[in-house]
Design a protein around this motif. Structure first.
Motif, short mmCIF file in Angstrom:
data_model
loop_
_atom_site.label_atom_id
_atom_site.label_comp_id
_atom_site.label_asym_id
_atom_site.label_seq_id
_atom_site.Cartn_x
_atom_site.Cartn_y
_atom_site.Cartn_z
N TYR A 133 47.26 49.10 46.91
CA TYR A 133 45.85 49.22 47.25
C TYR A 133 45.04 48.16 46.50
CZ TYR A 133 47.42 53.55 49.26
OH TYR A 133 48.10 54.46 50.01
N TYR A 134 44.03 47.61 47.18
CA TYR A 134 43.23 46.52 46.65
C TYR A 134 41.76 46.92 46.60
CZ TYR A 134 47.42 43.99 48.03
OH TYR A 134 48.72 43.57 48.17
N ASP A 135 41.03 46.34 45.63
CA ASP A 135 39.58 46.56 45.58
C ASP A 135 38.89 45.62 46.55
OD1 ASP A 135 39.45 44.06 44.32
OD2 ASP A 135 39.13 44.90 42.32
N GLU A 136 37.56 45.65 46.56
CA GLU A 136 36.78 44.84 47.50
C GLU A 136 36.99 43.34 47.31
OE1 GLU A 136 35.36 47.36 45.62
OE2 GLU A 136 35.41 48.79 47.27
N GLU A 137 37.37 42.91 46.10
CA GLU A 137 37.60 41.49 45.83
C GLU A 137 39.04 41.06 46.11
OE1 GLU A 137 35.89 43.34 43.21
OE2 GLU A 137 34.08 42.80 44.31
N GLY A 138 39.88 42.01 46.53
CA GLY A 138 41.27 41.69 46.84
C GLY A 138 42.21 41.79 45.66
N ASN A 139 41.73 42.34 44.55
CA ASN A 139 42.59 42.54 43.37
C ASN A 139 43.37 43.83 43.50
OD1 ASN A 139 41.47 40.25 41.91
ND2 ASN A 139 39.62 41.49 41.75
N ILE A 140 44.61 43.82 43.04
CA ILE A 140 45.41 45.03 43.10
C ILE A 140 44.79 46.09 42.20
CG2 ILE A 140 47.65 46.05 42.52
CD1 ILE A 140 48.91 43.35 43.29
N LYS A 157 56.07 38.16 51.18
CA LYS A 157 55.09 37.98 50.10
C LYS A 157 55.79 37.98 48.75
CE LYS A 157 51.30 40.32 52.54
NZ LYS A 157 51.86 40.37 53.86
N ASP A 158 55.09 37.52 47.73
CA ASP A 158 55.66 37.55 46.37
C ASP A 158 56.02 38.97 45.97
OD1 ASP A 158 55.26 34.83 46.10
OD2 ASP A 158 53.33 35.06 45.08
N ILE A 159 57.09 39.10 45.21
CA ILE A 159 57.51 40.40 44.69
C ILE A 159 56.66 40.75 43.48
CG2 ILE A 159 59.43 41.63 43.58
CD1 ILE A 159 61.32 39.92 45.33
N LEU A 160 56.18 41.97 43.44
CA LEU A 160 55.36 42.45 42.35
C LEU A 160 56.23 43.23 41.37
CD1 LEU A 160 52.37 43.82 44.47
CD2 LEU A 160 52.58 41.57 43.38
N VAL A 161 55.80 43.27 40.11
CA VAL A 161 56.50 44.04 39.10
C VAL A 161 55.77 45.37 38.92
CG1 VAL A 161 57.23 44.11 36.69
CG2 VAL A 161 57.26 41.95 37.92
N TYR A 162 56.52 46.45 39.07
CA TYR A 162 55.97 47.79 38.88
C TYR A 162 55.74 48.01 37.39
CZ TYR A 162 55.39 52.83 39.64
OH TYR A 162 54.88 54.09 39.72
N ARG A 163 54.53 48.37 37.05
CA ARG A 163 54.19 48.65 35.64
C ARG A 163 53.92 50.13 35.48
NH1 ARG A 163 50.27 45.02 36.83
NH2 ARG A 163 48.73 46.54 36.19
N GLU A 164 54.46 50.69 34.44
CA GLU A 164 54.20 52.09 34.10
C GLU A 164 52.97 52.10 33.20
OE1 GLU A 164 56.16 54.56 35.27
OE2 GLU A 164 57.87 53.38 35.95
N ASP A 165 51.81 52.40 33.77
CA ASP A 165 50.57 52.40 32.98
C ASP A 165 50.22 53.78 32.47
OD1 ASP A 165 50.20 49.68 33.23
OD2 ASP A 165 49.04 49.88 35.05
N TRP A 186 44.83 48.15 51.92
CA TRP A 186 46.18 48.34 51.41
C TRP A 186 47.16 47.57 52.30
CZ3 TRP A 186 50.31 50.38 54.07
CH2 TRP A 186 50.01 50.97 55.31
N ASN A 187 48.35 47.39 51.78
CA ASN A 187 49.46 46.89 52.57
C ASN A 187 50.75 47.29 51.86
OD1 ASN A 187 49.62 45.04 50.44
ND2 ASN A 187 49.27 43.25 51.69
#
Length: 71
Positions: free
Chosen positions: A25-32, A63-71, A3-4
């Motif tokens: 939080y990221y998985d083992e491959e570094g994907n969010i 770092k790049d700004i991420l967009v919060y998604r309501e899933d 995580w970061n």
């Protein structure tokens, strides 16, 4: 899993973006994989700990700004 802190923008009820720092939080491959529901507030048991957390948050601003998604 790792995580970061990351800056995320999220639409408020007025439809405008608000920016905050979230734990991401990221998985083992570094994907969010997930993120905290609300922005975080640093609270530490020492001044040194608080300085460390604030520096991690400052790194998030680089770092790049991420967009919060309501899933």
């Amino acid at each position: 899993m790792s995580w970061n802190y990351r800056v995320m923008k999220r639409k408020n009820k007025s439809g405008e973006y608000e920016f905050g720092i979230y734990e991401v939080y990221y998985d083992e491959e570094g994907n969010i994989e997930s993120w905290t529901e609300n922005p975080v507030t640093p609270v530490c048991s020492s001044g040194d700990g608080l300085l460390y957390e604030l520096n991690l948050m400052i790194d998030a601003l680089k770092k790049d700004i991420l967009v919060y998604r309501e899933d």
